[in-house]
Scaffold this motif. Structure first.
Motif, mmCIF file in Angstrom:
data_model
loop_
_atom_site.group_PDB
_atom_site.id
_atom_site.type_symbol
_atom_site.label_atom_id
_atom_site.label_comp_id
_atom_site.label_asym_id
_atom_site.label_seq_id
_atom_site.Cartn_x
_atom_site.Cartn_y
_atom_site.Cartn_z
ATOM 1 N N ASP A 119 16.910 45.844 27.340
ATOM 2 C CA ASP A 119 17.466 47.198 27.325
ATOM 3 C C ASP A 119 17.292 47.757 25.925
ATOM 4 O O ASP A 119 16.666 47.136 25.059
ATOM 5 N N LYS A 164 13.804 53.177 26.830
ATOM 6 C CA LYS A 164 13.643 53.785 28.145
ATOM 7 C C LYS A 164 12.190 53.670 28.586
ATOM 8 O O LYS A 164 11.281 54.042 27.841
ATOM 9 N N SER A 222 13.159 56.060 35.971
ATOM 10 C CA SER A 222 12.221 55.781 34.887
ATOM 11 C C SER A 222 11.705 54.367 35.080
ATOM 12 O O SER A 222 12.497 53.450 35.318
ATOM 13 N N ASN A 239 16.762 47.045 32.661
ATOM 14 C CA ASN A 239 16.777 48.490 32.434
ATOM 15 C C ASN A 239 15.636 48.969 31.552
ATOM 16 O O ASN A 239 15.282 50.148 31.587
ATOM 17 N N GLN A 297 12.908 49.348 34.352
ATOM 18 C CA GLN A 297 13.149 50.335 35.394
ATOM 19 C C GLN A 297 14.617 50.745 35.404
ATOM 20 O O GLN A 297 15.511 49.920 35.299
ATOM 21 N N THR A 298 14.829 52.050 35.467
ATOM 22 C CA THR A 298 16.160 52.621 35.663
ATOM 23 C C THR A 298 16.117 53.384 36.976
ATOM 24 O O THR A 298 15.312 54.303 37.140
ATOM 25 N N GLY A 346 19.870 48.408 41.168
ATOM 26 C CA GLY A 346 19.445 48.284 39.774
ATOM 27 C C GLY A 346 19.561 46.891 39.187
ATOM 28 O O GLY A 346 18.563 46.277 38.806
ATOM 29 N N CYS A 371 11.640 50.448 43.744
ATOM 30 C CA CYS A 371 11.574 51.777 43.120
ATOM 31 C C CYS A 371 11.294 52.859 44.147
ATOM 32 O O CYS A 371 11.924 53.929 44.138
#
Length: 387
Positions: free
Chosen positions: A164, A167, A267, A282, A285-286, A294, A339
């Motif tokens: 994390d 982004k 994202s 994260n 992928q968010t 998630g 996703c």
């Protein structure tokens, strides 16, 4: 004689959220202390994980994984049945743990309790925790060591894993939705049941609460303007609005805690490995919170990476590249499927097109009547795609 590279760590993990902590604990446990592991924890003065009021829906596969590695928190609320419906339209489907002969479909845990459990386990394992500014990783070429920088200090490591703090940028979609999060006590509680109710505003998730008795965790996805308006209502008016929006299945819903709001977007990164730097959780992928995928996806990233690195752990002087590439290839299908699923669902039910809405209702009805139709979705919710 060739010059031997000196490394400070074998694996550096950047980001100490649930995925990063779980990865550090699992690697330390599986390697039986043979790996030199560093966990870089960026300090965020605006966010105290021990005071985070969010809850997390973890599927059965995630629970089995966390329990195996002694990472499961003391309190949780089980989900045995998921009720999926569409507001003001016919059609609904029930997904039950009985369909798969498992004790539960999943569980709901408090974010703060899971974080505390992970921190407790870290104290028992040989992991170096380095707190400070957000750390970054870079590698000049595939033969060079990975350099991890935190503030003014730099370390050399064989592998870096970004969990994390950054982004993902390759794929991005704004949903024009915010998620309002709170908890509410139910007049007629139904233990073991969770609801995913699709509305033209966005999905509304009502889950059993892991801490409050006879209460539900609420994740209400709606427009940014509506979300802000809902936060301004007093508790009594908000409770009436929530009950009206959800329906009467649980009787009156009475709000129990403050409401917090988060913007929603997708994202994702296309490539999860670059040289000896891997990306997961994260940082990879968010997702939209629909179906609560998630952290479940992030924990499957963790489990797969640990599995792929097991042969490398026997001789860390060998190149890690083939093992990291195996990880990236192994995760492609599950990441893409999850996703796409969490991107499609919140959009298709909010088109406002009656034909599409009726089609969605027929789809829910068909899944309810025919087990083979609901089996793929239910299985993915239960454990995700696993190699």
């Amino acid at each position: 004689m060739p010059i031997m590279e000196e490394f400070d760590f074998d694996i550096a993990i950047l980001g100490a959220g649930p995925a990063g902590c779980a990865l550090a604990c699992t690697l330390a446990s599986v390697s039986q202390g043979a790996l030199r592991i560093a966990l870089f924890q960026g300090i965020n003065k605006r966010h105290d994980p021990t005071q985070d009021t969010r809850v997390l829906a973890l599927n059965y596969g995630s629970r089995v994984f966390l329990e195996k590695h002694r990472l499961w928190p003391d309190h949780s609320a089980i989900i045995e049945t998921v009720h999926v419906s569409q507001k003001n339209r016919l059609g609904r489907t029930l997904i039950s743990s009985k369909d798969f002969d498992v004790p539960m479909l999943g569980s709901v845990v408090a974010y703060a309790e899971l974080y505390r459990k992970l921190q407790e386990r870290l104290q028992e394992l040989p992991v170096t925790v380095l707190s400070g500014e957000l750390a970054s990783a870079a590698q000049e070429n595939s033969n060079a060591p990975v350099m991890v920088t935190q503030g003014e200090k730099t370390w050399r490591t064989r592998i870096a894993v970004q969990c994390d703090g950054i982004k993902p940028k390759d794929i991005h979609r704004e949903y024009n939705q915010h998620a309002l999060i709170t908890a509410a006590r139910a007049q007629f509680p139904k233990p073991g049941w969770a609801w995913e109710r699709f509305t033209q505003e966005g999905p509304l998730a009502v889950l059993p609460h892991p801490i409050f008795k006879n209460a539900q965790s609420i994740v209400w996805c709606t427009s940014p303007e509506r979300a802000q308006a809902l936060t301004r209502l007093d508790d009594a008016e908000f409770s009436r609005t929530l009950t009206q929006h959800f329906g009467e299945r649980l009787g009156e819903l009475t709000v129990l805690e403050k409401r917090t709001v988060f913007p929603l977007h997708l994202s994702a990164t296309k490539n999860t490995v670059n040289g000896h730097i891997a990306t997961l959780g994260n940082a990879a992928q968010t997702l939209h919170p629909v179906a609560g995928q998630g952290l479940n996806l992030g924990l499957r990233d963790v489990a797969t990476l640990v599995h792929c690195l097991k042969p490398w752990m026997l001789n860390t002087s060998q190149s890690a590249a083939p093992f990291l590439n195996n990880f990236a290839n192994s995760r492609k299908f599950d990441r893409r499927l999850t996703c796409e699923l969490t991107d499609f669902l919140p959009r298709v039910f909010t088109t406002g097109n009656p034909l599409i809405e009726h089609g969605c209702g027929l789809g829910l009805l068909g899944m309810d009547l025919l087990k083979p139709l609901r089996q793929p979705l239910a299985l993915h919710l239960l454990q995700g795609f696993r190699n």
